[in-house]
Design a protein around this motif. Structure first.
Motif, PDB file in Angstrom:
ATOM      1  N   GLN A  71       0.114   0.048 -10.333  1.00 31.29           N
ATOM      2  CA  GLN A  71       1.110   0.353 -11.372  1.00 31.29           C
ATOM      3  C   GLN A  71       2.460   0.685 -10.740  1.00 31.29           C
ATOM      4  O   GLN A  71       3.506   0.196 -11.179  1.00 31.29           O
ATOM      5  CB  GLN A  71       0.615   1.525 -12.216  1.00 31.29           C
ATOM      6  N   THR A  72       2.449   1.523  -9.701  1.00 36.98           N
ATOM      7  CA  THR A  72       3.708   1.903  -9.051  1.00 36.98           C
ATOM      8  C   THR A  72       4.328   0.721  -8.318  1.00 36.98           C
ATOM      9  O   THR A  72       5.547   0.516  -8.354  1.00 36.98           O
ATOM     10  CB  THR A  72       3.469   3.058  -8.066  1.00 36.98           C
ATOM     11  N   LEU A  73       3.486  -0.092  -7.644  1.00 39.40           N
ATOM     12  CA  LEU A  73       4.000  -1.264  -6.933  1.00 39.40           C
ATOM     13  C   LEU A  73       4.654  -2.246  -7.903  1.00 39.40           C
ATOM     14  O   LEU A  73       5.741  -2.778  -7.633  1.00 39.40           O
ATOM     15  CB  LEU A  73       2.869  -1.947  -6.166  1.00 39.40           C
ATOM     16  N   ASP A  74       4.025  -2.461  -9.055  1.00 40.73           N
ATOM     17  CA  ASP A  74       4.603  -3.362 -10.061  1.00 40.73           C
ATOM     18  C   ASP A  74       5.945  -2.823 -10.563  1.00 40.73           C
ATOM     19  O   ASP A  74       6.903  -3.582 -10.764  1.00 40.73           O
ATOM     20  CB  ASP A  74       3.639  -3.530 -11.241  1.00 40.73           C
ATOM     21  N   ALA A  75       5.993  -1.503 -10.775  1.00 46.24           N
ATOM     22  CA  ALA A  75       7.245  -0.890 -11.253  1.00 46.24           C
ATOM     23  C   ALA A  75       8.361  -1.057 -10.226  1.00 46.24           C
ATOM     24  O   ALA A  75       9.511  -1.353 -10.580  1.00 46.24           O
ATOM     25  CB  ALA A  75       7.014   0.591 -11.554  1.00 46.24           C
ATOM     26  N   LEU A  76       8.036  -0.898  -8.943  1.00 47.51           N
ATOM     27  CA  LEU A  76       9.044  -1.053  -7.893  1.00 47.51           C
ATOM     28  C   LEU A  76       9.572  -2.486  -7.854  1.00 47.51           C
ATOM     29  O   LEU A  76      10.778  -2.711  -7.680  1.00 47.51           O
ATOM     30  CB  LEU A  76       8.445  -0.685  -6.535  1.00 47.51           C
TER      31      LEU A  76
ATOM     32  N   LYS B  25       0.789  -1.223   0.000  1.00 48.87           N
ATOM     33  CA  LYS B  25       0.000   0.000   0.000  1.00 48.87           C
ATOM     34  C   LYS B  25       0.830   1.286   0.000  1.00 48.87           C
ATOM     35  O   LYS B  25       0.345   2.338  -0.438  1.00 48.87           O
ATOM     36  CB  LYS B  25      -0.942   0.023   1.211  1.00 48.87           C
ATOM     37  N   SER B  26       2.068   1.227   0.486  1.00 41.30           N
ATOM     38  CA  SER B  26       2.854   2.461   0.593  1.00 41.30           C
ATOM     39  C   SER B  26       4.339   2.152   0.633  1.00 41.30           C
ATOM     40  O   SER B  26       4.751   1.018   0.906  1.00 41.30           O
ATOM     41  CB  SER B  26       2.456   3.241   1.860  1.00 41.30           C
ATOM     42  N   LEU B  27       5.136   3.193   0.356  1.00 38.81           N
ATOM     43  CA  LEU B  27       6.572   3.141   0.615  1.00 38.81           C
ATOM     44  C   LEU B  27       6.898   4.279   1.571  1.00 38.81           C
ATOM     45  O   LEU B  27       6.263   5.342   1.537  1.00 38.81           O
ATOM     46  CB  LEU B  27       7.385   3.223  -0.673  1.00 38.81           C
ATOM     47  N   ARG B  28       7.911   4.053   2.406  1.00 43.97           N
ATOM     48  CA  ARG B  28       8.198   5.005   3.472  1.00 43.97           C
ATOM     49  C   ARG B  28       9.709   5.131   3.640  1.00 43.97           C
ATOM     50  O   ARG B  28      10.414   4.123   3.725  1.00 43.97           O
ATOM     51  CB  ARG B  28       7.558   4.509   4.764  1.00 43.97           C
ATOM     52  N   LEU B  29      10.197   6.377   3.679  1.00 40.64           N
ATOM     53  CA  LEU B  29      11.596   6.647   4.013  1.00 40.64           C
ATOM     54  C   LEU B  29      11.633   7.277   5.399  1.00 40.64           C
ATOM     55  O   LEU B  29      10.983   8.296   5.636  1.00 40.64           O
ATOM     56  CB  LEU B  29      12.243   7.597   3.006  1.00 40.64           C
ATOM     57  N   ARG B  30      12.376   6.642   6.294  1.00 38.08           N
ATOM     58  CA  ARG B  30      12.527   7.202   7.646  1.00 38.08           C
ATOM     59  C   ARG B  30      13.990   7.501   7.901  1.00 38.08           C
ATOM     60  O   ARG B  30      14.861   6.674   7.639  1.00 38.08           O
ATOM     61  CB  ARG B  30      12.008   6.230   8.699  1.00 38.08           C
ATOM     62  N   ILE B  31      14.254   8.693   8.417  1.00 38.32           N
ATOM     63  CA  ILE B  31      15.602   9.077   8.857  1.00 38.32           C
ATOM     64  C   ILE B  31      15.596   8.935  10.371  1.00 38.32           C
ATOM     65  O   ILE B  31      14.939   9.707  11.068  1.00 38.32           O
ATOM     66  CB  ILE B  31      15.946  10.509   8.437  1.00 38.32           C
TER      67      ILE B  31
ATOM     68  N   VAL C  41       4.701   7.690   0.678  1.00 39.07           N
ATOM     69  CA  VAL C  41       4.025   7.755  -0.614  1.00 39.07           C
ATOM     70  C   VAL C  41       3.050   6.583  -0.707  1.00 39.07           C
ATOM     71  O   VAL C  41       3.449   5.420  -0.519  1.00 39.07           O
ATOM     72  CB  VAL C  41       5.028   7.678  -1.783  1.00 39.07           C
ATOM     73  N   LYS C  42       1.774   6.866  -0.991  1.00 39.87           N
ATOM     74  CA  LYS C  42       0.806   5.796  -1.209  1.00 39.87           C
ATOM     75  C   LYS C  42       1.030   5.175  -2.582  1.00 39.87           C
ATOM     76  O   LYS C  42       1.322   5.877  -3.547  1.00 39.87           O
ATOM     77  CB  LYS C  42      -0.618   6.345  -1.105  1.00 39.87           C
ATOM     78  N   LEU C  43       0.854   3.851  -2.657  1.00 42.35           N
ATOM     79  CA  LEU C  43       1.134   3.131  -3.901  1.00 42.35           C
ATOM     80  C   LEU C  43      -0.153   2.625  -4.543  1.00 42.35           C
ATOM     81  O   LEU C  43      -1.064   2.166  -3.857  1.00 42.35           O
ATOM     82  CB  LEU C  43       2.047   1.935  -3.618  1.00 42.35           C
TER      83      LEU C  43
END
Length: 343
Positions: free
Chosen positions: A146-151, A68-74, A141-143
């Motif tokens: 299409q975006t999930l397949d690309a990743l 459902k999402s990708l997340r970048l955490r610092i 970022v919500k996925l």
């Protein structure tokens, strides 16, 4: 008017040149690059695949992806429970997959309030598709499919961020993402409830588990009804397939490490050969110079000997010629005192 126009043009050119010089010499304009390569193994937990960078001066860059999402955490520390760092003006400049901007990020830029050049902290994006929560050190970022397949088909996901004055580009290798997401979302076949005999009310179905090998932390155990041989076989087959996929991935990582090691050895050997060649060339040059100087000295000594032979004959006759002036120190005292040649 023509003179004023030329002066104005010259001023603009000087201003542009100075700005370019300042940009080149300004250390904050440089981009710091951090690579989280494929040898960093994906960790899977609760439906989320994650990997993180090594410690970078007190910061860990964690990437988390689910369906459902990708997340970048610092984060301040390493691991699942690490606390995110707090920023006042975290800027997300770009999000690329294999060198190309992700369409979803471009959509977020166009649908952000105020401006569309980069994502600013706490600004609102339509539908909450992108969220720059800099106060907690997170960018989400919500996925869509299409975006999930690309990743899952991509190789490198790149975040270009500006937490302070220096731009940081964090590159995550995506090798194996499709396998871990598919494995993690694999569920045992649904069990069709069987008719319960009237004489056995409130029957309880005992659950067994097809265990994952302890050596493979990315693979989870799969439960199945103990009295269902079909479900048991499917669970065991799923575990075997997952082990096969993970072994192939680990073999690929090992092969790539070996290629890097051999490349490093070859580069070191080449550098040593070049060093030895440079030393040999320098020694040959020194020897050639020494030989040249020795030959020059022999020529000068021979010429001096011949000229002294000629000059001594002149001096013996009480005469002096200016071409002998260079050798006057070898002449008799009366010749030296009577010389009228200019030095």
């Amino acid at each position: 008017m023509g003179k004023s126009f030329h002066l104005l043009t010259l001023f603009c050119l000087l201003f542009t040149w100075q700005a370019a010089v300042n940009a080149d010499t300004n250390p904050f304009n440089k981009v710091k690059q951090i690579d989280v390569e494929e040898d960093v193994v994906w960790q899977v937990r609760n439906g989320t695949a994650s990997k993180e960078s090594q410690n970078d001066k007190g910061s860990y860059y964690q990437l988390k992806i689910d369906t459902k999402s990708l997340r970048l955490r610092i984060a301040e520390d390493s691991g699942e429970g690490a606390v995110g760092k707090s920023f006042k003006n975290l800027v997300i400049e770009d999000l690329k997959l294999d060198g190309k901007r992700l369409p979803v990020f471009q959509w977020c830029l166009k649908n952000q309030t105020v401006q569309n050049r980069f994502l600013l902290q706490d600004l609102v994006v339509a539908q909450g598709i992108c969220v720059n929560n800099g106060s907690e050190g997170e960018f989400v970022v919500k996925l869509n499919k299409q975006t999930l397949d690309a990743l899952q088909k991509g190789r490198t996901l790149s975040f270009k961020i500006k937490p302070f004055r220096t731009v940081v580009e964090v590159n995550f290798a995506l090798d194996g993402l499709a396998d871990v997401l598919q494995l993690n979302t694999t569920k045992p076949e649904p069990v069709i409830a069987k008719a319960v005999a009237p004489q056995v009310p409130n029957a309880v179905v005992e659950t067994c588990v097809a265990p994952a090998p302890a050596a493979f932390k990315t693979i989870s155990d799969i439960p199945y009804p103990c009295n269902d041989e079909v479900s048991k076989q499917k669970a065991e087959n799923t575990i075997k397939a997952a082990v096969k996929t993970e072994k192939a991935r680990l073999a690929q990582v090992k092969a790539q490490r070996e290629r890097k090691r051999m490349a490093a050895i070859a580069a070191k050997k080449k550098a040593e050969q070049e060093r030895l060649q440079a030393e040999a060339a320098a020694l040959a040059e020194q020897q050639a110079i020494a030989e040249s100087q020795q030959k020059h000295k022999l020529v000068v000594d021979e010429l001096t000997k011949k000229m002294l032979g000629v000059c001594n004959k002149m001096w013996a006759r009480g005469k002096h010629r200016c071409y002998c002036e260079k050798y006057i120190e070898h002449a008799p005292v009366e010749i030296q005192n009577s010389s009228t040649c200019s030095n």
